[in-house]
Scaffold this motif. Structure first.
Motif, mmCIF file in Angstrom:
data_model
loop_
_atom_site.group_PDB
_atom_site.id
_atom_site.type_symbol
_atom_site.label_atom_id
_atom_site.label_comp_id
_atom_site.label_asym_id
_atom_site.label_seq_id
_atom_site.Cartn_x
_atom_site.Cartn_y
_atom_site.Cartn_z
ATOM 1 N N ASP A 19 24.831 -34.558 39.597
ATOM 2 C CA ASP A 19 24.914 -33.253 39.278
ATOM 3 C C ASP A 19 25.965 -32.919 38.420
ATOM 4 O O ASP A 19 26.165 -31.901 37.876
ATOM 5 N N ARG A 20 27.140 -33.633 38.739
ATOM 6 C CA ARG A 20 28.325 -33.473 38.016
ATOM 7 C C ARG A 20 29.012 -34.613 37.794
ATOM 8 O O ARG A 20 28.876 -35.670 38.650
ATOM 9 N N VAL A 21 29.820 -34.873 36.789
ATOM 10 C CA VAL A 21 30.697 -36.034 36.715
ATOM 11 C C VAL A 21 32.208 -35.523 36.778
ATOM 12 O O VAL A 21 32.620 -34.572 36.131
ATOM 13 N N GLU A 22 33.126 -36.418 37.275
ATOM 14 C CA GLU A 22 34.747 -36.168 37.065
ATOM 15 C C GLU A 22 35.104 -37.242 36.149
ATOM 16 O O GLU A 22 35.035 -38.340 36.361
ATOM 17 N N LEU A 23 35.486 -36.833 34.988
ATOM 18 C CA LEU A 23 35.797 -37.675 33.812
ATOM 19 C C LEU A 23 37.518 -38.083 34.012
ATOM 20 O O LEU A 23 38.119 -37.075 33.987
ATOM 21 N N CYS A 24 37.773 -39.346 34.209
ATOM 22 C CA CYS A 24 39.116 -39.869 34.188
ATOM 23 C C CYS A 24 39.284 -40.836 33.105
ATOM 24 O O CYS A 24 38.288 -41.517 32.379
ATOM 25 N N ALA A 25 40.358 -41.187 33.080
ATOM 26 C CA ALA A 25 40.896 -42.493 32.280
ATOM 27 C C ALA A 25 41.675 -43.417 33.576
ATOM 28 O O ALA A 25 42.021 -42.600 34.580
ATOM 29 N N ASP A 26 41.809 -44.782 33.378
ATOM 30 C CA ASP A 26 42.495 -45.326 33.985
ATOM 31 C C ASP A 26 42.194 -45.357 35.609
ATOM 32 O O ASP A 26 42.996 -44.857 36.533
ATOM 33 N N LEU A 27 40.806 -45.613 35.931
ATOM 34 C CA LEU A 27 40.346 -45.597 37.418
ATOM 35 C C LEU A 27 41.148 -46.443 38.197
ATOM 36 O O LEU A 27 41.327 -46.210 39.592
ATOM 37 N N GLY A 28 41.840 -47.674 37.851
ATOM 38 C CA GLY A 28 42.572 -48.399 38.496
ATOM 39 C C GLY A 28 43.948 -47.695 39.074
ATOM 40 O O GLY A 28 44.376 -48.314 40.276
ATOM 41 N N GLN A 29 44.289 -46.698 38.499
ATOM 42 C CA GLN A 29 45.389 -45.904 39.043
ATOM 43 C C GLN A 29 45.162 -44.889 39.937
ATOM 44 O O GLN A 29 45.798 -43.675 39.934
ATOM 45 N N GLY A 30 43.660 -44.716 40.162
ATOM 46 C CA GLY A 30 43.273 -43.420 40.659
ATOM 47 C C GLY A 30 42.579 -42.545 39.866
ATOM 48 O O GLY A 30 42.410 -41.048 40.324
ATOM 49 N N GLY A 31 42.920 -42.655 38.604
ATOM 50 C CA GLY A 31 42.368 -41.693 37.671
ATOM 51 C C GLY A 31 43.618 -40.850 36.839
ATOM 52 O O GLY A 31 44.423 -40.146 37.728
ATOM 53 N N THR A 32 43.355 -40.830 35.858
ATOM 54 C CA THR A 32 44.565 -40.043 35.053
ATOM 55 C C THR A 32 43.810 -39.124 33.844
ATOM 56 O O THR A 32 42.250 -39.351 33.631
ATOM 57 N N THR A 33 44.435 -38.459 33.078
ATOM 58 C CA THR A 33 43.812 -37.547 31.984
ATOM 59 C C THR A 33 43.258 -38.514 31.060
ATOM 60 O O THR A 33 43.785 -39.096 30.329
ATOM 61 N N PRO A 34 41.843 -38.200 30.743
ATOM 62 C CA PRO A 34 41.285 -39.004 29.629
ATOM 63 C C PRO A 34 41.681 -38.203 28.217
ATOM 64 O O PRO A 34 42.169 -37.377 28.246
ATOM 65 N N SER A 35 41.286 -39.151 27.183
ATOM 66 C CA SER A 35 41.687 -38.498 25.890
ATOM 67 C C SER A 35 40.778 -37.130 25.516
ATOM 68 O O SER A 35 39.687 -37.158 26.118
ATOM 69 N N LEU A 36 41.454 -36.303 24.549
ATOM 70 C CA LEU A 36 40.583 -35.271 24.289
ATOM 71 C C LEU A 36 39.448 -35.470 23.689
ATOM 72 O O LEU A 36 38.389 -34.792 23.943
ATOM 73 N N GLY A 37 39.567 -36.600 22.962
ATOM 74 C CA GLY A 37 38.122 -37.004 22.259
ATOM 75 C C GLY A 37 37.073 -37.461 23.225
ATOM 76 O O GLY A 37 35.944 -37.229 22.893
ATOM 77 N N ALA A 38 37.458 -38.231 24.301
ATOM 78 C CA ALA A 38 36.548 -38.448 25.403
ATOM 79 C C ALA A 38 35.896 -37.255 25.981
ATOM 80 O O ALA A 38 34.740 -37.221 26.079
#
Length: 238
Positions: free
Chosen positions: A29-48
């Motif tokens: 129903d929903r996605v949580e978009l992150c970068a660097d899941l190994g660090q628990g998730g950080t801000t993804p790029s604006l392009g992503a």
């Protein structure tokens, strides 16, 4: 007379655009978009974020706004980065009018919520819904913190009830949900899989669950559509 109970919302934490597409196709129903899941998730790029909004057709999108891994203390400079990221996300084109929001968190040196920082982040998000992430699970007085989050105007909190998993924290999750009483959405997260999601929902009363559905693909984490489908099927089965 109360109406029929709404289906349980399934939110999948993803680390890239292809994984977001897999999650949506598998029924999330929903996605949580992150970068660097190994660090628990950080801000993804604006392009992503921009491409995710362009390519998804149905699933809601929550964007992690967290400038680095590690602890959840936020310096003045990091707060400025978070505010700039939120402003940029608000300004993105959302061609399919997906439900778009952000995910934030901040704690102070005393181990409580950093309310001044969180207030400014929530205000910056404007009409976008804001989820407080699992930094909440580091707070000793979660019941007091829940009232603080509600007072800030946040939309939801993601928690395992301060336990290693949502299942072991089920009693606390149920109590938090009762206290929230519809003023805030309590999202259950932590160790949720297809083989236990029904038990989590039944024991906590949670109407929203959050999980990763990881699979190794060429040495990196991707999202396993089969796992997502199994979780969706489990919560949809009466």
């Amino acid at each position: 007379m109360s109406g029929p109970e709404l289906p349980t919302t399934v939110e999948i934490c993803v680390g890239d655009v292809p994984s977001a597409l897999v999650a949506e196709a598998a029924g999330a129903d929903r996605v949580e978009l992150c970068a660097d899941l190994g660090q628990g998730g950080t801000t993804p790029s604006l392009g992503a974020v921009a491409v995710t909004l362009r390519l998804l057709r149905r699933a809601g999108v929550r964007v992690m706004v967290r400038p680095r891994g590690g602890d959840f203390r936020v310096s003045a400079a990091e707060e400025q980065v978070m505010l700039a990221d939120i402003e940029a996300i608000r300004g993105l084109h959302n061609p399919h009018d997906l439900a778009l929001g952000v995910v934030v968190g901040a704690v102070n040196e005393r181990g409580g919520l950093d309310l001044p920082v969180l207030r400014r982040l929530v205000e910056a998000a404007g009409p976008m819904p804001v989820t407080i992430h699992k930094a909440f699970d580091e707070i000793e007085d979660q019941f007091g913190a829940l009232e603080e989050i509600i007072s800030l105007g946040a939309d939801a909190v993601l928690t395992s009830g301060a336990a290693p998993t949502a299942l072991t924290g089920a009693e606390r999750l149920a109590a938090l949900r009762r206290q929230a009483a519809g003023r805030l959405r309590v999202i259950a997260g932590g160790g949720i899989r297809a083989n236990n999601v029904r038990e989590v929902v039944e024991r906590t009363g949670a109407r929203e669950v959050h999980l990763r559905a990881p699979v190794d693909r060429d040495g990196r984490e991707a999202t396993d559509g089969d796992q997502v489908r199994q979780v969706v099927a489990a919560v949809r089965t009466s």
